[in-house]
Design a protein around this motif. Sequence first.
Motif, mmCIF file in Angstrom:
data_model
loop_
_atom_site.group_PDB
_atom_site.id
_atom_site.type_symbol
_atom_site.label_atom_id
_atom_site.label_comp_id
_atom_site.label_asym_id
_atom_site.label_seq_id
_atom_site.Cartn_x
_atom_site.Cartn_y
_atom_site.Cartn_z
ATOM 1 N N ILE A 129 -56.015 -45.435 -25.642
ATOM 2 C CA ILE A 129 -55.058 -44.747 -24.776
ATOM 3 C C ILE A 129 -54.128 -45.803 -24.181
ATOM 4 N N PRO A 130 -52.820 -45.575 -24.247
ATOM 5 C CA PRO A 130 -51.917 -46.571 -23.664
ATOM 6 C C PRO A 130 -52.181 -46.746 -22.160
ATOM 7 N N LEU A 131 -51.968 -47.930 -21.643
ATOM 8 C CA LEU A 131 -52.182 -48.282 -20.241
ATOM 9 C C LEU A 131 -53.617 -48.086 -19.773
ATOM 10 N N LEU A 132 -54.048 -46.827 -19.723
ATOM 11 C CA LEU A 132 -55.376 -46.523 -19.227
ATOM 12 C C LEU A 132 -56.436 -47.267 -20.032
ATOM 13 N N GLY A 133 -56.210 -47.366 -21.326
ATOM 14 C CA GLY A 133 -57.161 -48.068 -22.188
ATOM 15 C C GLY A 133 -57.313 -49.515 -21.764
ATOM 16 N N THR A 134 -56.166 -50.182 -21.571
ATOM 17 C CA THR A 134 -56.198 -51.579 -21.145
ATOM 18 C C THR A 134 -56.791 -51.703 -19.753
ATOM 19 N N ALA A 135 -56.438 -50.750 -18.883
ATOM 20 C CA ALA A 135 -56.836 -50.872 -17.486
ATOM 21 C C ALA A 135 -58.329 -50.641 -17.304
ATOM 22 N N ILE A 136 -58.872 -49.642 -17.981
ATOM 23 C CA ILE A 136 -60.221 -49.204 -17.629
ATOM 24 C C ILE A 136 -61.235 -49.325 -18.762
ATOM 25 N N PHE A 137 -60.790 -49.121 -19.994
ATOM 26 C CA PHE A 137 -61.792 -48.927 -21.038
ATOM 27 C C PHE A 137 -62.038 -50.145 -21.924
ATOM 28 N N LYS A 138 -61.628 -51.307 -21.455
ATOM 29 C CA LYS A 138 -61.932 -52.505 -22.246
ATOM 30 C C LYS A 138 -62.766 -53.482 -21.413
ATOM 31 N N GLN A 139 -63.736 -52.950 -20.688
ATOM 32 C CA GLN A 139 -64.517 -53.779 -19.771
ATOM 33 C C GLN A 139 -65.877 -54.114 -20.355
ATOM 34 N N HIS A 140 -66.490 -55.089 -19.728
ATOM 35 C CA HIS A 140 -67.866 -55.427 -20.052
ATOM 36 C C HIS A 140 -68.767 -54.255 -19.632
ATOM 37 N N PRO A 141 -69.812 -53.961 -20.421
ATOM 38 C CA PRO A 141 -70.683 -52.819 -20.086
ATOM 39 C C PRO A 141 -71.184 -52.825 -18.640
ATOM 40 N N LEU A 142 -71.387 -54.012 -18.063
ATOM 41 C CA LEU A 142 -71.916 -54.050 -16.687
ATOM 42 C C LEU A 142 -70.947 -53.429 -15.690
ATOM 43 N N VAL A 143 -69.648 -53.452 -16.003
ATOM 44 C CA VAL A 143 -68.672 -52.844 -15.104
ATOM 45 C C VAL A 143 -68.963 -51.352 -14.977
ATOM 46 N N TYR A 144 -69.285 -50.719 -16.116
ATOM 47 C CA TYR A 144 -69.596 -49.284 -16.061
ATOM 48 C C TYR A 144 -70.959 -49.073 -15.426
ATOM 49 N N LEU A 145 -71.854 -50.053 -15.630
ATOM 50 C CA LEU A 145 -73.182 -49.935 -15.045
ATOM 51 C C LEU A 145 -73.096 -49.798 -13.526
ATOM 52 N N ALA A 146 -72.132 -50.519 -12.909
ATOM 53 C CA ALA A 146 -71.995 -50.453 -11.455
ATOM 54 C C ALA A 146 -71.798 -49.011 -11.002
ATOM 55 N N PHE A 147 -70.979 -48.249 -11.769
ATOM 56 C CA PHE A 147 -70.763 -46.849 -11.400
ATOM 57 C C PHE A 147 -72.049 -46.040 -11.523
ATOM 58 N N PHE A 148 -72.755 -46.259 -12.642
ATOM 59 C CA PHE A 148 -74.009 -45.535 -12.825
ATOM 60 C C PHE A 148 -75.009 -45.898 -11.735
ATOM 61 N N LEU A 149 -74.996 -47.177 -11.361
ATOM 62 C CA LEU A 149 -75.910 -47.628 -10.318
ATOM 63 C C LEU A 149 -75.628 -46.884 -9.015
#
Lengths: 306, 354
Positions: A129-149
């Motif tokens: 996804i343009p912009l959003l892809g770069t901003a949010i969806f190209k992170q290290h898995p631990l970044v998403y883990l923080a939300f799940f935590l």
Amino acid sequence: MNEFALLVAATLSAGTVLAIAALGLLINEKAGIVNLGAEGLMLCAAIAGFATVVHTGNDWIGFLAGMGAGALLAALFGVMVIWLNTNQYATGLALSLFGAGISAFMGVTYVQEKLPERASFSLPFLSDIPLLGTAIFKQHPLVYLAFFLALAIVVFLYKTRAGLVLRSVGESPESAHALGYPVRRIRLLAVMFGGAMCGLAGAYLSIVYTPLWVEGMVAGKGWIALALTTFATWRPARVLLGAYLFGGVTMLQFALQSRGVEISEQLLSMTPYIATIVVLALISRNPAWIRINMPQSLGKPFYPGA
Amino acid sequence: VFRLEARPNPSKSWSVASPLLALAITVLIGVIIFAVMGKAPLIALSMFFWEPIKSAYALSELAVKATPLLVIALGLAVCFRSNIWNIGAEGQFVIGAICGGGVALLAEKHTGVWIVAAVLLAGTLGGMLWAAVVALLRDRFNANEILTSLMLVYVATFLLTYLVFGPWKDPNGYNFPQSKTFEMVTQIPRLMEGSRVSIGLIIALIGVGALWVYLFRTFSGFQLQVGGLAPHAARYAGFSSRKALWTALLISGGAAGLAGALEVAGPIGQLTPYVPAGYGFAAIIVAFVGRLHPVGIVFAAILMSMFYIGGELAQSRLGLSKSLTGVFQGLLLFTLLACDTLIAYRIKWYGWKR
């Protein structure tokens, strides 16, 4: 615009360190224990994780080593404050000083080490996804883990029986003890969980975020994480929000620099610390509000039968 | 297996024995560390406990290191006795160094010796100012002094690096981040030829006496300690907790600032990014190990400077890292806190079976 997307991405990454550590500390504070040793725990975990990755080449074993180191040191702290009844502030401070010393000592031979080249992460489809892809969806898995935590902690604290017990231990250890709950063991587990999360955050810092080992590299992030639990008045969702706001403050300094703003690098580096002081002052201004939200036994010793 | 049993009264003898026991345990752990690192433990230990005291010169170097620790720890004792957790002495030390150093930079070749007094005064006032920020935030905004004083350490350190990388950088210094060397006249007068011991040591020893008088012979010092031990009793007696807060923080900030000025105008002689050497944090340990008592703090400061010198010697002679100092400092505080449990409790052993 792409620059803005990159800034968001960097903010998420910087905020993750604070978020994971502060969410862990939230759990032990909910159980009534303040651990001022967070900074020392993160330093020890940072070198433990980094050294492990240097030797094994596997990031995930490194994260585990960081968590282990954090939990182990936190357990030492926990035994002292819970069973030996030592002062929580002084013991935490000792942990921070000791952690700074031992991590520097252990890390001497790793100062010049580099980690192997790593694959970049991106989520399938979403990262296109343009912009959003770069901003949010190209992170290290631990970044998403923080939300799940954060989500898991909300569910645990407010929707499960175990969470209720944990909160009661923090609000009134006497009542919890009278009801037959093992207050001290629960507190130790909470402290160890906090330590493991600080450890994960420290390992993320040295393995993913920087990635290298420098003496004292945590640079106050452990203390800022401690302040975050107060900012958030001990609510998990607000901890997460606060962590990313502070991640943003850190990143803003680099963004301004890259745009050639004429402020000295050293003065800009002060911003996260000054921001912490200002926000702390604003939040604490109303003592009644803090008192209502704070776990009632926070920082106070509990010794059954004493 | 065992239980702690509260003593009817805190044990006087354990409050003296606990630091000694803590030191013994720390040394024991040290021996294990040395053995693991493949160094002869006795030789390594002698770096810490024999080399620093074996000659007059070594003793004078010990005194040079002990002076800032002593000055800072005396101030911190006032804070901790009134239950105010100023852990940012390092920052107040740095600001003292900046203010003292700023005045020292103004001196010219023919400036009078009065400049030394001005340097020390500026350092003290600077440290007080930095601590006053903490006091104000606590007084007006109820902000936790642990976090604010610690955050201000980072701010102070960045201010120092800003100055030595920017406006105060020596134009003839080959672009090194450091100020020009202070004029000789600003040098803190030394006590004797051939050693670096300065009047700073005298000031520190006067501080020991002053703290004793303040704590145990003045009403203000009494009020402060009651506020720390029993806040409710203090409020009932009408002792102002705000006054105690400001007094304690201004005294400890001033002491740390003075130590900073003594250090830059003494052994260092210029402002560099390496002014913060961790004395502010080590002094916290000194204050606790010295039982927050002026005389105890003297011994603790000597012990802590042994750790510093021993660490340096272990690095240069045995190839161990200097950071060993920090390990031992942290360990000592840890073991001290654990041993202090014995002051208020006795251990009752129930055997392995319950």
